[in-house]
Design a protein around this motif. Structure first.
Motif, short mmCIF file in Angstrom:
data_model
loop_
_atom_site.label_atom_id
_atom_site.label_comp_id
_atom_site.label_asym_id
_atom_site.label_seq_id
_atom_site.Cartn_x
_atom_site.Cartn_y
_atom_site.Cartn_z
N LYS A 287 0.83 -1.21 0.00
CA LYS A 287 0.00 0.00 0.00
C LYS A 287 0.87 1.27 0.00
N TYR A 288 1.95 1.18 0.72
CA TYR A 288 2.88 2.31 0.77
C TYR A 288 3.43 2.61 -0.62
N ILE A 289 3.88 1.56 -1.32
CA ILE A 289 4.46 1.72 -2.66
C ILE A 289 3.40 2.17 -3.65
N ILE A 290 2.18 1.60 -3.54
CA ILE A 290 1.10 1.97 -4.45
C ILE A 290 0.74 3.45 -4.30
N ALA A 291 0.67 3.93 -3.06
CA ALA A 291 0.34 5.33 -2.82
C ALA A 291 1.42 6.25 -3.39
N TYR A 292 2.68 5.86 -3.21
CA TYR A 292 3.79 6.67 -3.74
C TYR A 292 3.74 6.71 -5.26
N ALA A 293 3.53 5.55 -5.90
CA ALA A 293 3.48 5.49 -7.36
C ALA A 293 2.28 6.27 -7.89
N ALA A 294 1.15 6.21 -7.18
CA ALA A 294 -0.05 6.93 -7.62
C ALA A 294 0.18 8.44 -7.60
N THR B 157 8.77 12.53 -2.48
CA THR B 157 9.77 11.60 -1.95
C THR B 157 10.18 12.00 -0.53
N SER B 158 10.37 13.29 -0.30
CA SER B 158 10.77 13.77 1.04
C SER B 158 9.67 13.47 2.06
N ILE B 159 8.42 13.74 1.66
CA ILE B 159 7.30 13.50 2.58
C ILE B 159 7.18 12.01 2.91
N PHE B 160 7.27 11.15 1.89
CA PHE B 160 7.15 9.71 2.14
C PHE B 160 8.33 9.19 2.95
N ALA B 161 9.53 9.71 2.66
CA ALA B 161 10.70 9.29 3.45
C ALA B 161 10.53 9.72 4.91
N PHE C 172 7.65 10.28 6.57
CA PHE C 172 6.64 9.48 7.25
C PHE C 172 7.03 8.01 7.35
N ARG C 173 7.88 7.56 6.43
CA ARG C 173 8.36 6.18 6.52
C ARG C 173 9.18 5.98 7.80
N GLU C 174 10.01 6.99 8.12
CA GLU C 174 10.78 6.91 9.36
C GLU C 174 9.85 6.90 10.57
N HIS C 175 8.78 7.68 10.51
CA HIS C 175 7.83 7.71 11.62
C HIS C 175 7.07 6.39 11.74
N ILE C 176 6.77 5.79 10.58
CA ILE C 176 6.08 4.50 10.60
C ILE C 176 6.99 3.42 11.19
N LYS C 177 8.28 3.46 10.84
CA LYS C 177 9.24 2.52 11.43
C LYS C 177 9.29 2.69 12.95
#
Length: 703
Positions: A385-392, A421-425, A427-432
């Motif tokens: 879902k993470y990758i799909i949202a980024y690609a979308a 990319t910056s936003i996803f990176a 929030f990815r750290e926050h998700i981790k």
């Protein structure tokens, strides 16, 4: 801290200091400015051109005739103009794009609004020439500026101005000179200023507006005119005043900065002054400082106006006082803010109160809410879902840049790519971090308190600290519970043993006496043993009562002013013979003066008895025992001896009830002596401490 007499940590004293610095700086700079010599016409200010411009400009319009300068500045202007110039052929050839017509009053207007036009726009008229006469002298007839009488003691100039050629032809000029080179230089400079200004004013005349063709002029003014003297004085005064004022503000800011720098940040956090200034967001302070600087920069230009200049002696000191006062607060805020950031990082009030940071947090919260609702990436094993949202989002940006953005689409897409990319990176750290928190809390829920959240790399610092504290507290609580259970078991075992041993002896020897077969000599011996064991049992029970009172804080004290030194000497005397029997050599070091303390004599004697009883039972024979009593701020009694038993336990364990240095429990004693001593010392406000270093046993009592 608020009651401190230190001016750095007292709100009233801080405000008083700022007020005094502002007042003293204002008074000193005002005094210096008042007593500073003003150069009288040594250097002409450039602002005199503004006066010349105003006078010359007013000489060209009837509505601007200024008779108030009649004695200082004279002008005679005769202009030749075409009254109906916008309707002449010449005007239409020069300005073919202008549309003009007459309105209902007969005056011409620019016909950009068709409803205002009265007649056909295509009207051409013959030029109607008129002559206008303008002067600030009240003249009864027409005049020729080239022939009017002018004072030879004045600076004057005559000439013509041709609109079409934009050329000024000077027909006559007069620069009065005398024997003073300084005066002559000054007069020539004034004339040059005037000619430059004259050309500037005339060059700005727009012939399309008024149809002027030619101007015949004569201007005259005295070299010592009041407006010149005022202009020189005003500029010179303002220059000196602002120079001194800015220097005063700078020195005041330096003094305030020193006070702020030498203030300890931890101490300042408790002061109302700093709590007050820290409530304001950084952006508000920056805007306030900007407005403050703008007001200072415009202050000088405001006072150029005569109506304000005459109040300068009053307004300028007030303005300076307010400037120093407000700037001082800004300096305190700046330095306190820097210290706050240095000590607290992102927890500083600079970030917590910042409007920009609050906006960013609101945006962040909104995005996190969206992510939490869509559950993107919150599954610990699912990245689809993470990758799909980024690609979308990338696809959406690509389509938008190619369909909506017509210019620079590539640059916009690059910016979009970097942003997403910056936003996803981010929030990815926050998700981790959330996954790590989830994993640790699952372990805690299962009873494993050993795992901790990485407090350095996890993005949720506050939650991380709370979870780790909870884990530590639970782990400590479990350890205490286990230890308490172990102590309870040992307590029951030890109490049972210590009560059972003398009780068994009493029963056995009583039965021997009652059997009727025991000899009289043996009966006496058995009776003696029964008596000893009974007293031992009595002492154990009394100790149990004493420790019970200590546990419930129910110790009754009768405090009186006692000589602690005499009490120590008395107890040593009571135990000296018994210690000598064990071969223990007492090394005593007591002060010469009395050591007076508020103590309970009986309870303190019990403490000392327990300590020396402990030495008598557990000290290694034929060794030294050191007794040292000192008094500084507190009385400190230190007793050191060598243990006969191996001390493989900690000092904390030795203070536990029913714990003995002899783990086999073959010696006399209940194991409550040190625990009782510690409780009695604490009840009297003292400190009781044990130190163990190998077989060296040291007791420290402080009152």
């Amino acid at each position: 801290m608020e009651q401190s007499k230190d001016i750095r940590y007292n709100t009233k004293l801080i405000w008083t200091t700022i007020f005094l610095i502002s007042l003293i700086a204002t008074l000193i700079t005002t005094f210096i400015t008042k007593n500073k010599e003003i150069s009288n016409l040594d250097n002409l200010p450039s602002s005199i051109s503004q006066d010349f411009y105003s006078f010359i400009d007013s000489s060209l319009y009837k509505d601007n005739v200024n008779y108030s300068i009649n004695e200082e500045f004279d002008y005679y202007v005769r202009s030749y103009k075409i009254k109906n110039y916008p309707f002449t052929q010449e005007y239409k050839e020069k300005y073919p794009n202008n549309v003009v017509a007459r309105d209902n009053s007969g005056e011409y207007i620019y016909g950009y609004n068709a409803s205002e036009l009265k007649t056909n726009q295509d009207i051409t008229e013959e030029p109607v020439f008129i002559t206008n006469y303008l002067s600030n002298r009240i003249l009864t007839e027409d005049f020729d500026p080239q022939k009017v009488d002018l004072d030879k003691n004045d600076i004057f100039v005559r000439g013509f101005y041709e609109i079409d050629t934009e050329n000024i032809n000077i027909t006559e000029k007069n620069i009065p000179l005398n024997s003073s080179d300084k005066y002559n230089k000054q007069t020539k400079k004034m004339y040059d200023y005037f000619i430059i200004t004259l050309k500037d004013v005339y060059g700005n005349i727009n012939p399309s507006d008024n149809g002027i063709k030619k101007i015949n002029f004569a201007y005259s003014f005295r070299p010592d005119a009041d407006f010149i003297s005022k202009s020189v004085y005003r500029d010179d005064y303002l220059y000196n005043a602002f120079e001194v004022m800015l220097m005063g503000i700078a020195i005041s800011m330096f003094v305030v900065a020193v006070f702020a720098i030498v203030t300890n940040y931890r101490g300042a956090k408790e002061v109302s002054f700093y709590l007050g200034i820290s409530r304001y967001p950084l952006e508000i302070v920056v805007i306030a400082v900007g407005l403050w600087m703008a007001s200072i920069s415009t202050l000088g230009s405001t006072f150029i106006v005569d109506n304000f200049f005459k109040y300068l002696d009053i307004i300028l000191p007030i303005a300076q006082f307010i400037a120093i006062l407000t700037a001082s607060i800004a300096v305190y805020y700046l330095i306190y803010g820097i210290k706050s950031v240095y000590n607290e990082g992102f927890k500083s009030f600079v970030f917590e109160k910042s409007i920009i940071v609050k906006i960013f947090k609101a945006i962040k919260k909104g995005v996190l809410n969206i992510l939490s609702r869509t559950k993107i990436g919150l599954d610990a094993t699912d990245y689809k879902k993470y990758i799909i949202a980024y690609a979308a989002l990338m696809l959406l940006g690509f389509i938008a840049c190619n369909t909506v953005v017509h210019y620079g689409g590539e640059i916009v897409f690059i910016l979009w790519f970097v942003l997403v990319t910056s936003i996803f990176a981010y929030f990815r750290e926050h998700i981790k971090s959330l996954r790590e928190i989830e994993s640790v809390t699952d372990s805690i829920a299962k009873g494993d308190y050993s795992l901790k959240v990485d407090e350095y790399n996890n993005k949720f610092k506050k939650i991380t600290d709370n979870i780790n504290n909870i884990s530590n507290n639970l782990n400590t609580a479990v350890e205490k519970a286990v230890k308490s259970e172990r102590m309870k078991t040992e307590l029951i075992t030890n109490v049972s043993h210590d009560l059972k041993t003398p009780l068994t002896s009493i029963i056995n020897y009583s039965e021997l006496i009652n059997c009727g077969k025991t000899k009289d000599e043996d009966i006496k011996e058995y009776a003696k043993i029964i008596n000893e064991k009974s007293h031992k049992l009595k002492n154990i029970i009394e100790d149990l009562f004493e420790i019970s009172k200590a546990s419930s804080n129910n110790i009754e004290l009768h405090l009186e002013n006692l000589d602690f030194k005499s009490l120590v000497s008395q107890v040593i005397g009571e135990w000296e013979d018994k210690l000598e029997e064990k071969g223990l050599d007492l090394i005593i070091n007591l002060p010469e003066k009395s050591v007076m303390k508020e103590l309970d004599g009986n309870k303190t004697s019990r403490v000392l008895d327990n300590l020396f009883s402990n030495i008598e039972k557990y000290a290694l024979e034929n060794t030294r025992v050191y007794v040292d009593l000192t008094e500084d701020e507190k009385a400190k009694l230190i007793i050191k001896n060598i243990s006969k038993y191996s001390l493989n336990i900690s000092s904390e364990e030795l203070l536990e009830r029913f714990t003995r240095g002899d783990s086999s429990r073959n010696t006399q004693g209940s194991g409550l002596g040190l625990s009782i001593a510690s409780s009695l010392v604490a009840a009297q406000g003292g400190k009781f401490k044990l130190d163990i270093d190998g077989d060296l046993f040291k007791t420290i009592v402080e009152f």
